[in-house]
Design a protein around this motif. Structure first.
Motif, PDB file in Angstrom:
ATOM      1  N   MET A 123       0.821  -1.209   0.000  1.00  0.00           N
ATOM      2  CA  MET A 123       0.000   0.000   0.000  1.00  0.00           C
ATOM      3  C   MET A 123       0.851   1.253   0.000  1.00  0.00           C
ATOM      4  SD  MET A 123      -3.253  -0.914   2.390  1.00  0.00           S
ATOM      5  CE  MET A 123      -2.521  -2.015   3.569  1.00  0.00           C
ATOM      6  N   VAL A 124       0.297   2.271  -0.662  1.00  0.00           N
ATOM      7  CA  VAL A 124       0.910   3.590  -0.753  1.00  0.00           C
ATOM      8  C   VAL A 124      -0.168   4.597  -0.383  1.00  0.00           C
ATOM      9  CG1 VAL A 124       1.831   5.312  -2.363  1.00  0.00           C
ATOM     10  CG2 VAL A 124       2.449   2.895  -2.622  1.00  0.00           C
ATOM     11  N   THR A 125       0.227   5.642   0.332  1.00  0.00           N
ATOM     12  CA  THR A 125      -0.709   6.728   0.586  1.00  0.00           C
ATOM     13  C   THR A 125       0.017   8.055   0.507  1.00  0.00           C
ATOM     14  OG1 THR A 125      -2.474   7.566   2.023  1.00  0.00           O
ATOM     15  CG2 THR A 125      -0.495   6.752   3.117  1.00  0.00           C
ATOM     16  N   MET A 126      -0.720   9.061   0.050  1.00  0.00           N
ATOM     17  CA  MET A 126      -0.202  10.424   0.081  1.00  0.00           C
ATOM     18  C   MET A 126      -1.307  11.313   0.637  1.00  0.00           C
ATOM     19  SD  MET A 126       1.963  12.890  -2.417  1.00  0.00           S
ATOM     20  CE  MET A 126       1.264  12.338  -3.907  1.00  0.00           C
ATOM     21  N   PRO A 127      -1.028  11.901   1.817  1.00  0.00           N
ATOM     22  CA  PRO A 127      -2.021  12.796   2.410  1.00  0.00           C
ATOM     23  C   PRO A 127      -2.244  14.038   1.562  1.00  0.00           C
ATOM     24  CG  PRO A 127      -0.361  12.156   4.023  1.00  0.00           C
ATOM     25  CD  PRO A 127       0.129  11.721   2.668  1.00  0.00           C
ATOM     26  N   CYS A 128      -3.334  14.695   1.856  1.00  0.00           N
ATOM     27  CA  CYS A 128      -3.614  16.031   1.330  1.00  0.00           C
ATOM     28  C   CYS A 128      -4.291  16.764   2.488  1.00  0.00           C
ATOM     29  CB  CYS A 128      -4.505  15.979   0.105  1.00  0.00           C
ATOM     30  SG  CYS A 128      -4.774  17.616  -0.606  1.00  0.00           S
ATOM     31  N   VAL A 129      -3.470  17.416   3.286  1.00  0.00           N
ATOM     32  CA  VAL A 129      -3.938  18.116   4.485  1.00  0.00           C
ATOM     33  C   VAL A 129      -3.249  19.467   4.565  1.00  0.00           C
ATOM     34  CG1 VAL A 129      -4.380  15.990   5.777  1.00  0.00           C
ATOM     35  CG2 VAL A 129      -2.143  17.042   5.905  1.00  0.00           C
ATOM     36  N   ASN A 130      -3.894  20.386   5.245  1.00  0.00           N
ATOM     37  CA  ASN A 130      -3.224  21.678   5.410  1.00  0.00           C
ATOM     38  C   ASN A 130      -2.425  21.693   6.709  1.00  0.00           C
ATOM     39  OD1 ASN A 130      -4.858  22.700   7.611  1.00  0.00           O
ATOM     40  ND2 ASN A 130      -6.456  23.205   6.125  1.00  0.00           N
ATOM     41  N   ALA A 131      -1.613  22.711   6.871  1.00  0.00           N
ATOM     42  CA  ALA A 131      -0.685  22.794   8.002  1.00  0.00           C
ATOM     43  C   ALA A 131      -1.406  22.867   9.349  1.00  0.00           C
ATOM     44  CB  ALA A 131       0.236  23.993   7.834  1.00  0.00           C
TER      45      ALA A 131
END
Length: 188
Positions: A123-131
């Motif tokens: 599995m691979v994941t890449m978040p997309c969240v702000n600081a």
């Protein structure tokens, strides 16, 4: 590089799971890139992402050749997807990352990846969240927990770098990094 089109026979199955972050609106491009690299793509979405993409769902099903799923199947129903060789969760929101790390499987995509850890699926994941979300102490604990589970987390240098709230550039989400990592971890 994933932007270069290399056609391969479709022999590997990628479950691509998207959460409700703005880059999910560009997921059709990621599907096309994965298909160009020989992946049979099954698309899963969190309920909110599915609602956001509702006008595109029929086209996404046509593109993938599989139903787009956002809910668990009923007990006893056959699975409509082939078995996954690799799973990518991108974009992964604050909620998805934390739910997955904590094993809170109230959403279909989180349930599949939580079980996928036990099944040994790459599995691979890449978040997309702000600081602002990143400053919450649970986020770093969750990133560490996912890495300890063997998930390739593309976060920080060489992955997604958070922006200040309201400063995101969804069109610059590095899908190519996700797809390159998928290619690297998929051993079939």
């Amino acid at each position: 590089m994933w932007s270069d089109v290399r056609m391969k026979p479709t022999d590997r199955v990628l479950y691509l799971f998207g959460s409700a972050a703005p880059p999910v609106f560009d997921i059709a491009r990621a599907v096309a890139a994965a298909q160009a690299h020989g992946f049979d793509v099954c698309l899963g979405l969190t309920p909110t992402a599915a609602r956001w993409l509702a006008p595109q769902l029929v086209e996404l099903e046509r593109q993938t050749g599989h139903p787009v799923r956002s809910e668990y199947k009923m007990p006893g129903q056959p699975d409509v997807w082939p078995k996954a060789d690799v799973i990518a969760v991108a974009p992964a929101t604050f909620n998805t990352v934390n739910s997955w790390a904590l094993g809170l499987t109230h959403q279909f995509v989180v349930g599949v990846v939580a079980e996928g850890v036990g099944k040994g699926i790459p599995m691979v994941t890449m978040p997309c969240v702000n600081a602002a979300y990143v400053r919450h102490p649970q986020f770093e604990r969750s990133i560490g927990a996912l890495r300890a589970m063997g998930v390739r987390v593309l976060y920080g240098e060489g992955g997604f770098v958070p922006n200040e709230p309201g400063q995101g550039k969804p069109s610059e989400y590095p899908w190519d990094l996700v797809l390159s990592a998928v290619d690297e971890v998929c051993v079939r």
